[in-house]
Design a protein around this motif. Structure first.
Motif, PDB file in Angstrom:
ATOM      1  N   SER A 210       0.822  -1.216   0.000  1.00 62.14           N
ATOM      2  CA  SER A 210       0.000   0.000   0.000  1.00 62.14           C
ATOM      3  C   SER A 210       0.855   1.265   0.000  1.00 62.14           C
ATOM      4  CB  SER A 210      -0.953   0.007   1.200  1.00 62.14           C
ATOM      5  OG  SER A 210      -0.254  -0.205   2.406  1.00 62.14           O
ATOM      6  N   ILE A 211       2.157   1.133   0.262  1.00 67.55           N
ATOM      7  CA  ILE A 211       3.037   2.306   0.218  1.00 67.55           C
ATOM      8  C   ILE A 211       3.078   2.909  -1.178  1.00 67.55           C
ATOM      9  CG2 ILE A 211       5.156   1.013  -0.310  1.00 67.55           C
ATOM     10  CD1 ILE A 211       4.844   4.102   1.984  1.00 67.55           C
ATOM     11  N   LEU A 228      10.331   9.379   1.391  1.00 64.82           N
ATOM     12  CA  LEU A 228       9.690   8.183   1.926  1.00 64.82           C
ATOM     13  C   LEU A 228       9.112   8.450   3.308  1.00 64.82           C
ATOM     14  CD1 LEU A 228       8.992   5.203   1.681  1.00 64.82           C
ATOM     15  CD2 LEU A 228      11.294   4.653   2.510  1.00 64.82           C
ATOM     16  N   THR A 229       9.806   9.252   4.107  1.00 64.53           N
ATOM     17  CA  THR A 229       9.300   9.580   5.443  1.00 64.53           C
ATOM     18  C   THR A 229       7.943  10.260   5.362  1.00 64.53           C
ATOM     19  OG1 THR A 229      11.571   9.830   6.267  1.00 64.53           O
ATOM     20  CG2 THR A 229       9.812  10.808   7.591  1.00 64.53           C
ATOM     21  N   ASP A 230       7.771  11.181   4.419  1.00 67.33           N
ATOM     22  CA  ASP A 230       6.482  11.859   4.257  1.00 67.33           C
ATOM     23  C   ASP A 230       5.395  10.863   3.862  1.00 67.33           C
ATOM     24  OD1 ASP A 230       7.748  14.239   4.840  1.00 67.33           O
ATOM     25  OD2 ASP A 230       7.985  14.849   2.739  1.00 67.33           O
ATOM     26  N   ALA A 231       5.729   9.922   2.989  1.00 66.23           N
ATOM     27  CA  ALA A 231       4.748   8.929   2.559  1.00 66.23           C
ATOM     28  C   ALA A 231       4.356   8.010   3.714  1.00 66.23           C
ATOM     29  CB  ALA A 231       5.307   8.114   1.396  1.00 66.23           C
ATOM     30  N   LEU A 232       5.322   7.619   4.530  1.00 63.73           N
ATOM     31  CA  LEU A 232       5.013   6.766   5.675  1.00 63.73           C
ATOM     32  C   LEU A 232       4.120   7.498   6.675  1.00 63.73           C
ATOM     33  CD1 LEU A 232       8.498   5.084   6.213  1.00 63.73           C
ATOM     34  CD2 LEU A 232       6.375   3.939   5.524  1.00 63.73           C
ATOM     35  N   LYS A 233       4.345   8.788   6.820  1.00 62.64           N
ATOM     36  CA  LYS A 233       3.482   9.581   7.701  1.00 62.64           C
ATOM     37  C   LYS A 233       2.046   9.567   7.186  1.00 62.64           C
ATOM     38  CE  LYS A 233       3.148  14.152   9.846  1.00 62.64           C
ATOM     39  NZ  LYS A 233       3.830  15.460  10.047  1.00 62.64           N
ATOM     40  N   LYS A 238      -3.781   5.454   7.712  1.00 58.81           N
ATOM     41  CA  LYS A 238      -4.621   4.371   7.217  1.00 58.81           C
ATOM     42  C   LYS A 238      -4.304   3.037   7.868  1.00 58.81           C
ATOM     43  CE  LYS A 238      -4.009   2.864   2.996  1.00 58.81           C
ATOM     44  NZ  LYS A 238      -4.006   2.768   1.511  1.00 58.81           N
ATOM     45  N   GLU A 239      -3.032   2.804   8.153  1.00 55.95           N
ATOM     46  CA  GLU A 239      -2.636   1.545   8.785  1.00 55.95           C
ATOM     47  C   GLU A 239      -1.494   1.792   9.757  1.00 55.95           C
ATOM     48  OE1 GLU A 239       0.407  -0.581   5.745  1.00 55.95           O
ATOM     49  OE2 GLU A 239      -1.662  -0.493   5.015  1.00 55.95           O
TER      50      GLU A 239
END
Length: 299
Positions: A210-211, A228-233, A238-239
């Protein structure tokens, strides 16, 4: 099962110029093995069977390293150098290798997104091409074990000095069991006085597929790069995302001091080099101390 690992290697390596003008920084040797091979071997030791390199221009040497070199093999065979022959042949057998070109330098998040066609709809590991881990079990294996337990994305963590937090992605997290955290927030390279903790993301990830959709929705940050850090935030809305403090020693070979530290330590780990190299280091320290005393002696 986590079968695939993405290793981004598209960076220019400007901190090591001119050494990296014509060769990838990932191919710089630690003793007699390139940096990138240590990282691949960590992934393989953790059960990874497929390595996906996200490459850029001038990275052909990485592809050649993990391919067979029949001319070299014949030469070693003719000279009856069986141990060396075995060593070079085993490199190409470490895993199945896939190479995908990142056409623009648009950040780590974009590099991960570039690997989507090869990863598909399954969880995967990410190992940064600058960071070497010496640990047992392997660093990425430690994260895979947490993933198996919680079925959510996991980031590798380490505690860093407070004055260095502006060099890392930093997480705000609650410890739920020893060394394992539930991530509540994260920020890329915060100001020292604004950092939510000193828990830094340490170059190892296990991510759910889902990333990829989240990365497509992540706006570019500083320099037009997708972090990537912004996307993980974003994904954490959501999960759940977990973090684990990595046990072992991490070397940041992306900077000169870290590379030199790794070179010394890896040489000292070698049975064939430890004693003569240690004698050399002791002699150099004594010479430096003597020179310092001479400089400060009264004239």
């Amino acid at each position: 099962m986590v079968r695939k690992a993405v290793i981004p290697v598209a960076g220019l390596g400007t901190r090591f110029l001119p050494a990296t003008k014509a060769q990838p920084k990932e191919m710089l040797p630690l003793v007699d093995k390139p940096v990138i091979q240590y990282i691949v071997e960590e992934a393989v030791a953790a059960g990874i069977t497929q390595i996906i390199f996200v490459t850029g221009r001038h990275k052909r040497a990485i592809e050649d390293h993990f391919d067979r070199n029949l001319e070299l093999e014949r030469a070693l065979e003719e000279k009856q150098k069986e141990e060396l022959l075995k060593t070079v042949r085993e490199i190409s057998k470490l895993a199945d290798f896939i190479y995908i070109r990142q056409k623009e330098p648009k950040g780590l998040g974009h590099a991960i997104l570039t690997a989507e066609p090869a990863v598909g709809n399954e969880p995967f590991a990410v190992l940064l091409g600058d960071d070497i881990m010496v640990s047992e079990p392997p660093g990425i294996r430690q994260l895979i074990e947490v993933f198996h337990r919680y079925k959510c994305s996991v980031v590798g963590l380490e505690r860093v000095p407070q004055e260095e937090v502006d060099r890392y992605g930093i997480v705000k997290a609650t410890e739920i069991e020893r060394g394992i955290f539930k991530v509540e927030d994260m920020v890329e390279k915060p100001a020292v006085e604004e950092a939510p903790s000193n828990l830094a993301i340490a170059g190892r990830y296990v991510l759910t597929p889902s990333i990829f959709e989240t990365l497509r929705r992540t706006p570019p940050g500083k320099g037009g790069e997708i972090q990537l850090t912004d996307a993980l935030k974003l994904l954490s809305n959501k999960e759940a995302i977990y973090g684990r403090i990595l046990e072992g020693k991490r070397y940041d070979t992306g900077n000169k001091l870290g590379f030199l530290e790794a070179t010394v330590d890896f040489a000292l780990m070698r049975d064939d080099l430890r004693e003569p190299f240690l004698r050399f280091l002791k002699r150099k320290v004594e010479e430096e101390l003597n020179d310092g005393r001479a400089d400060t002696a009264p004239q």
